[in-house]
Enzyme design. Sequence first.
Site, mmCIF file in Angstrom:
data_model
loop_
_atom_site.group_PDB
_atom_site.id
_atom_site.type_symbol
_atom_site.label_atom_id
_atom_site.label_comp_id
_atom_site.label_asym_id
_atom_site.label_seq_id
_atom_site.Cartn_x
_atom_site.Cartn_y
_atom_site.Cartn_z
ATOM 1 C CB CYS A 1 -28.905 -40.955 -42.624
ATOM 2 S SG CYS A 1 -28.349 -40.368 -44.473
ATOM 3 N NE ARG B 1 -27.675 -43.505 -49.722
ATOM 4 C CZ ARG B 1 -27.351 -43.767 -50.832
ATOM 5 N NH1 ARG B 1 -28.129 -44.729 -51.652
ATOM 6 N NH2 ARG B 1 -26.359 -43.134 -51.534
ATOM 7 C CG LEU B 2 -30.968 -36.697 -47.236
ATOM 8 C CD1 LEU B 2 -32.522 -36.746 -47.774
ATOM 9 C CD2 LEU B 2 -30.808 -35.623 -46.170
ATOM 10 C CB ILE C 1 -25.901 -36.493 -49.843
ATOM 11 C CG1 ILE C 1 -27.082 -36.191 -49.246
ATOM 12 C CG2 ILE C 1 -25.003 -35.623 -50.476
ATOM 13 C CD1 ILE C 1 -26.534 -35.455 -47.829
ATOM 14 C CB ILE C 2 -22.009 -39.073 -51.762
ATOM 15 C CG1 ILE C 2 -21.748 -37.730 -51.293
ATOM 16 C CG2 ILE C 2 -20.710 -39.710 -52.406
ATOM 17 C CD1 ILE C 2 -20.414 -37.217 -50.358
ATOM 18 C CG ASN D 1 -26.799 -39.143 -39.542
ATOM 19 O OD1 ASN D 1 -26.999 -38.366 -40.558
ATOM 20 N ND2 ASN D 1 -27.128 -38.596 -38.373
ATOM 21 N N GLY D 2 -24.134 -38.995 -41.782
ATOM 22 C CA GLY D 2 -23.183 -37.479 -41.972
ATOM 23 C C GLY D 2 -22.653 -37.864 -43.403
#
Length: 265
Positions: free
Chosen positions: A2, A50-51, A53-54, A73-74
């Site tokens: 992110c 945002r990427l 994932i959850i 991020n992470g």
Amino acid sequence: MCGIAGIFAYDAAAPIDRRSLVAMGDALAHRGPDAWDTRLGPGYGFVHRRLAIIDLAEGAQPMHADDVWVTFNGEIYNYLDLRRELVALGHRFRTNSDTEVLLHGWRAWGEELPERHRGMFAFALVDERTRTLFCARDRLGKKPLYWTEQRGRIVFASEPKGLFAHGDVPRELDPRALGEFLCLRYVPDPRTIYRAVNKLAPAHSLTVRDGRIATRRYWRLSHAAADTRSPADWSEAILAKFDEAIRIRLMSEVPLGAFLSGGVD
């Protein structure tokens, strides 16, 4: 991956230009293609690319719990364990995101928060109640965070290009850092190739409160006395750790892939 960026002014009444935040976010668009948003608060602003994932539905950022806001991020691999611990302490969650653990964790553990994390992360949170900016980076520095102090403000971003999009950050090269790069093929923390830009070093946190900046190393690799286990026991222990490392990284609401690195790791 992110993209995070933000501005924190020493003066809570200082105006924050949303256009600068948007420009910083645009410079990091490649890091987060799924969504983006900003938060403008008293004397500070965050932007997040945002990427997802959850918790795809509820995990949008910047996220808040009461008067604490975070951009992150992470991934926190042990967030479910931390969540259960926080619920036992009386905290109430409204999402299933690992991000929310940062918010409640700050209230419970303060600046010891990153010491409890297993994961890869770079995050920044603002506690509006105490006018505190707190940033942290994971133990081995998998996730980057750059920052600079300009005109009574701390400006931070996942990449230097995010800082430069702010408009007030000079691009002057640091001759000492350039010499280090030519000798070592990298620039040691906390410097960067730019004189005005700092890297937050791995396993370090940054706290800004009452106009003062403080960094702290919260973890060191332990060189404990030699273990007396046999080679066979060591082999079994290493394989168990390897299996666990894979298992805790498999939590996702999107397809997963495994890759062999093309670099030198």
